[in-house]
Design a protein around this motif. Sequence first.
Motif, PDB file in Angstrom:
ATOM      1  N   ALA A  22      -2.969   4.776   3.321  1.00  0.00           N
ATOM      2  CA  ALA A  22      -3.174   3.909   4.480  1.00  0.00           C
ATOM      3  C   ALA A  22      -4.640   3.484   4.554  1.00  0.00           C
ATOM      4  CB  ALA A  22      -2.755   4.622   5.761  1.00  0.00           C
ATOM      5  N   GLY A  23      -4.875   2.204   4.748  1.00  0.00           N
ATOM      6  CA  GLY A  23      -6.226   1.672   4.822  1.00  0.00           C
ATOM      7  C   GLY A  23      -7.049   2.253   5.957  1.00  0.00           C
ATOM      8  N   CYS A  24      -6.388   2.782   6.978  1.00  0.00           N
ATOM      9  CA  CYS A  24      -7.092   3.383   8.106  1.00  0.00           C
ATOM     10  C   CYS A  24      -7.563   4.792   7.773  1.00  0.00           C
ATOM     11  CB  CYS A  24      -6.186   3.423   9.332  1.00  0.00           C
ATOM     12  SG  CYS A  24      -4.745   4.484   9.124  1.00  0.00           S
ATOM     13  N   GLY A  25      -7.098   5.329   6.644  1.00  0.00           N
ATOM     14  CA  GLY A  25      -7.521   6.657   6.218  1.00  0.00           C
ATOM     15  C   GLY A  25      -6.630   7.793   6.689  1.00  0.00           C
ATOM     16  N   THR A  26      -5.560   7.486   7.415  1.00  0.00           N
ATOM     17  CA  THR A  26      -4.684   8.536   7.922  1.00  0.00           C
ATOM     18  C   THR A  26      -3.247   8.264   7.524  1.00  0.00           C
ATOM     19  OG1 THR A  26      -6.117   8.884   9.822  1.00  0.00           O
ATOM     20  CG2 THR A  26      -3.899   9.763   9.985  1.00  0.00           C
ATOM     21  N   GLY A  27      -2.702   9.114   6.676  1.00  0.00           N
ATOM     22  CA  GLY A  27      -1.297   9.018   6.304  1.00  0.00           C
ATOM     23  C   GLY A  27      -1.058   8.183   5.071  1.00  0.00           C
ATOM     24  N   SER A  74      -3.719  -7.162  18.556  1.00  0.00           N
ATOM     25  CA  SER A  74      -3.470  -6.516  17.263  1.00  0.00           C
ATOM     26  C   SER A  74      -2.242  -7.121  16.599  1.00  0.00           C
ATOM     27  CB  SER A  74      -3.238  -5.008  17.456  1.00  0.00           C
ATOM     28  OG  SER A  74      -2.896  -4.403  16.223  1.00  0.00           O
ATOM     29  N   ARG A  75      -2.291  -7.244  15.282  1.00  0.00           N
ATOM     30  CA  ARG A  75      -1.129  -7.686  14.515  1.00  0.00           C
ATOM     31  C   ARG A  75      -0.314  -6.502  14.015  1.00  0.00           C
ATOM     32  NH1 ARG A  75      -3.059 -12.072  10.342  1.00  0.00           N
ATOM     33  NH2 ARG A  75      -4.864 -10.731  10.186  1.00  0.00           N
ATOM     34  N   TRP A  76      -0.603  -5.319  14.538  1.00  0.00           N
ATOM     35  CA  TRP A  76       0.144  -4.110  14.203  1.00  0.00           C
ATOM     36  C   TRP A  76       0.973  -3.703  15.414  1.00  0.00           C
ATOM     37  CZ3 TRP A  76      -0.039  -1.465   9.473  1.00  0.00           C
ATOM     38  CH2 TRP A  76      -0.961  -1.982   8.560  1.00  0.00           C
ATOM     39  N   VAL A  77       2.176  -3.241  15.160  1.00  0.00           N
ATOM     40  CA  VAL A  77       3.094  -2.771  16.183  1.00  0.00           C
ATOM     41  C   VAL A  77       3.349  -1.297  15.891  1.00  0.00           C
ATOM     42  CG1 VAL A  77       5.454  -2.985  17.058  1.00  0.00           C
ATOM     43  CG2 VAL A  77       4.170  -5.029  16.416  1.00  0.00           C
ATOM     44  N   THR A  78       3.219  -0.449  16.893  1.00  0.00           N
ATOM     45  CA  THR A  78       3.497   0.968  16.713  1.00  0.00           C
ATOM     46  C   THR A  78       4.959   1.226  17.056  1.00  0.00           C
ATOM     47  OG1 THR A  78       1.221   1.551  17.237  1.00  0.00           O
ATOM     48  CG2 THR A  78       2.864   3.312  17.420  1.00  0.00           C
ATOM     49  N   VAL A  79       5.648   1.903  16.144  1.00  0.00           N
ATOM     50  CA  VAL A  79       7.051   2.258  16.343  1.00  0.00           C
ATOM     51  C   VAL A  79       7.131   3.780  16.405  1.00  0.00           C
ATOM     52  CG1 VAL A  79       9.407   2.037  15.480  1.00  0.00           C
ATOM     53  CG2 VAL A  79       7.738   0.218  15.012  1.00  0.00           C
ATOM     54  N   PRO A 110      -7.285  -7.542   7.304  1.00  0.00           N
ATOM     55  CA  PRO A 110      -7.806  -6.183   7.181  1.00  0.00           C
ATOM     56  C   PRO A 110      -6.763  -5.177   7.646  1.00  0.00           C
ATOM     57  CG  PRO A 110      -8.874  -7.343   8.984  1.00  0.00           C
ATOM     58  CD  PRO A 110      -8.013  -8.338   8.272  1.00  0.00           C
ATOM     59  N   ALA A 111      -6.809  -3.984   7.087  1.00  0.00           N
ATOM     60  CA  ALA A 111      -5.811  -2.962   7.389  1.00  0.00           C
ATOM     61  C   ALA A 111      -6.227  -2.102   8.583  1.00  0.00           C
ATOM     62  CB  ALA A 111      -5.573  -2.100   6.149  1.00  0.00           C
ATOM     63  N   VAL A 112      -6.617  -2.745   9.677  1.00  0.00           N
ATOM     64  CA  VAL A 112      -7.013  -2.017  10.880  1.00  0.00           C
ATOM     65  C   VAL A 112      -5.783  -1.930  11.779  1.00  0.00           C
ATOM     66  CG1 VAL A 112      -8.554  -1.959  12.867  1.00  0.00           C
ATOM     67  CG2 VAL A 112      -9.358  -2.877  10.692  1.00  0.00           C
TER      68      VAL A 112
END
Length: 129
Positions: A22-27, A74-79, A110-112
């Motif tokens: 993961a680009g965020c560094g976790t998982g 954010s263009r990320w959705v948490t599931v 970017p993978a944020v």
Amino acid sequence: MTPAQKAMSQLATWPDLSPCEAGCGTGSALRSARDEIVHFHSDRDVDLHLTTRAIQRLHYDFAESTAIRLVPGSRWVTVHLDCDADVDLLLSLVSVALKAHSAHQGGPAPAVCNFHRVTVLPRDEDGEG
């Protein structure tokens, strides 16, 4: 097998996805040819990378789901994966994400993701607040 492990094992067989860190560094994560698509942060929490247009199109559906968390801008959705229906929802949304990213013009984003930006509270099993 946890819900996230179940989802990861199913998605890992998809030909358009490949595993990565993961680009965020976790998982762990899965990516398409151009973008990171999904980050698996824990046994139950997953961030999915959609386009702005896809999020706008699905916004009202997301509002009705107890599994979905949005962060403004954010263009990320948490599931949050609690059950098989949540895993099925994630699989469907990954399909939407792959289609949206393949049609998206411009460079990779970017993978944020939303990790540490979303708090997911456990569902109330008995339906009382």
